[in-house]
Design a protein around this motif. Sequence first.
Motif, PDB file in Angstrom:
ATOM      1  N   ARG A   1      -1.587 -11.536   2.247  1.00 19.81           N
ATOM      2  CA  ARG A   1      -1.185 -10.140   2.389  1.00 19.81           C
ATOM      3  C   ARG A   1      -2.262  -9.471   3.227  1.00 19.81           C
ATOM      4  NH1 ARG A   1       2.871 -11.997   1.493  1.00 19.81           N
ATOM      5  NH2 ARG A   1       4.405 -11.495  -0.098  1.00 19.81           N
ATOM      6  N   SER A   2      -1.901  -9.073   4.428  1.00 19.18           N
ATOM      7  CA  SER A   2      -2.886  -8.557   5.387  1.00 19.18           C
ATOM      8  C   SER A   2      -3.534  -7.262   4.935  1.00 19.18           C
ATOM      9  CB  SER A   2      -2.233  -8.370   6.748  1.00 19.18           C
ATOM     10  OG  SER A   2      -1.180  -7.430   6.655  1.00 19.18           O
ATOM     11  N   TYR A   3      -2.878  -6.518   4.076  1.00 21.64           N
ATOM     12  CA  TYR A   3      -3.434  -5.251   3.614  1.00 21.64           C
ATOM     13  C   TYR A   3      -4.420  -5.424   2.466  1.00 21.64           C
ATOM     14  CZ  TYR A   3       0.603  -5.923   0.546  1.00 21.64           C
ATOM     15  OH  TYR A   3       1.545  -6.457  -0.298  1.00 21.64           O
ATOM     16  N   ILE A   4      -4.646  -6.651   2.021  1.00 29.11           N
ATOM     17  CA  ILE A   4      -5.654  -6.939   0.992  1.00 29.11           C
ATOM     18  C   ILE A   4      -6.788  -7.684   1.695  1.00 29.11           C
ATOM     19  CG2 ILE A   4      -6.155  -8.134  -1.156  1.00 29.11           C
ATOM     20  CD1 ILE A   4      -3.220  -7.772  -1.898  1.00 29.11           C
ATOM     21  N   PRO A   5      -7.957  -7.060   1.828  1.00 28.08           N
ATOM     22  CA  PRO A   5      -9.006  -7.645   2.663  1.00 28.08           C
ATOM     23  C   PRO A   5      -9.721  -8.855   2.054  1.00 28.08           C
ATOM     24  CG  PRO A   5      -9.785  -5.600   1.689  1.00 28.08           C
ATOM     25  CD  PRO A   5      -8.336  -5.744   1.319  1.00 28.08           C
TER      26      PRO A   5
ATOM     27  N   SER B   1      -4.716 -14.130  -1.265  1.00 28.22           N
ATOM     28  CA  SER B   1      -5.153 -12.741  -1.110  1.00 28.22           C
ATOM     29  C   SER B   1      -5.183 -12.109  -2.486  1.00 28.22           C
ATOM     30  CB  SER B   1      -4.176 -11.966  -0.222  1.00 28.22           C
ATOM     31  OG  SER B   1      -4.244 -12.408   1.108  1.00 28.22           O
ATOM     32  N   THR B   2      -6.299 -11.510  -2.828  1.00 29.07           N
ATOM     33  CA  THR B   2      -6.436 -10.890  -4.141  1.00 29.07           C
ATOM     34  C   THR B   2      -7.432  -9.742  -4.066  1.00 29.07           C
ATOM     35  OG1 THR B   2      -7.104 -11.237  -6.432  1.00 29.07           O
ATOM     36  CG2 THR B   2      -8.111 -12.675  -4.816  1.00 29.07           C
TER      37      THR B   2
ATOM     38  N   PRO C   1       0.818  -1.214   0.000  1.00 31.62           N
ATOM     39  CA  PRO C   1       0.000   0.000   0.000  1.00 31.62           C
ATOM     40  C   PRO C   1       0.858   1.273   0.000  1.00 31.62           C
ATOM     41  CG  PRO C   1      -0.128  -1.123   2.119  1.00 31.62           C
ATOM     42  CD  PRO C   1       0.669  -1.994   1.211  1.00 31.62           C
ATOM     43  N   ARG C   2       0.255   2.365  -0.392  1.00 31.70           N
ATOM     44  CA  ARG C   2       0.975   3.640  -0.491  1.00 31.70           C
ATOM     45  C   ARG C   2       1.551   4.090   0.842  1.00 31.70           C
ATOM     46  NH1 ARG C   2      -3.599   6.453  -4.154  1.00 31.70           N
ATOM     47  NH2 ARG C   2      -3.181   5.225  -6.018  1.00 31.70           N
TER      48      ARG C   2
END
Length: 154
Positions: free
Chosen positions: A111-115, A135-136, A15-16
């Motif tokens: 990937r925890s930042y992809i819900p 995760s996608t 993520p940014r």
Amino acid sequence: MQPSATPYEERLTAPRSWWLISFLVGLAMALVLLPFGTLPLLGGLVGGTAVAAVMASSYGSLRIRVVGGSLIAGEARIPVTALGATEVLDAEEARAWRTYKADTRAFLLLRSYIPTALKVEVTDPEDPTPYLYLSTRDPQGLAQALEAARKAVA
């Protein structure tokens, strides 16, 4: 073997906010080197930011692809003929499969930042892995690409 009718490719980028954190790591390194002068301060800023950015980039460089009758998820390459039913997981269901519903034998591309995620059953009797958790950001698109690849191979 034909290539899949609907090729799919997704890059699981960081993520940014991680790029801001990379700059803050460089800034912290610069502050540590501040007592040694201006040149070490600049070196710490550039070097710390570069190292943190490389780490963020390498963590976020995984790809999920469906090409040539295979699902390629990170380092894993699985023929679509060895895969079974797919289940699209929304954010809440994905969290459940990451935690208390998880099987220790499963392949997790997490990937925890992809819900959202896609759960794909493994039907190969030689493979002890019961399912893949991927995760996608587009689980529906990945499921459709897998289905199209199965039909193209059959």
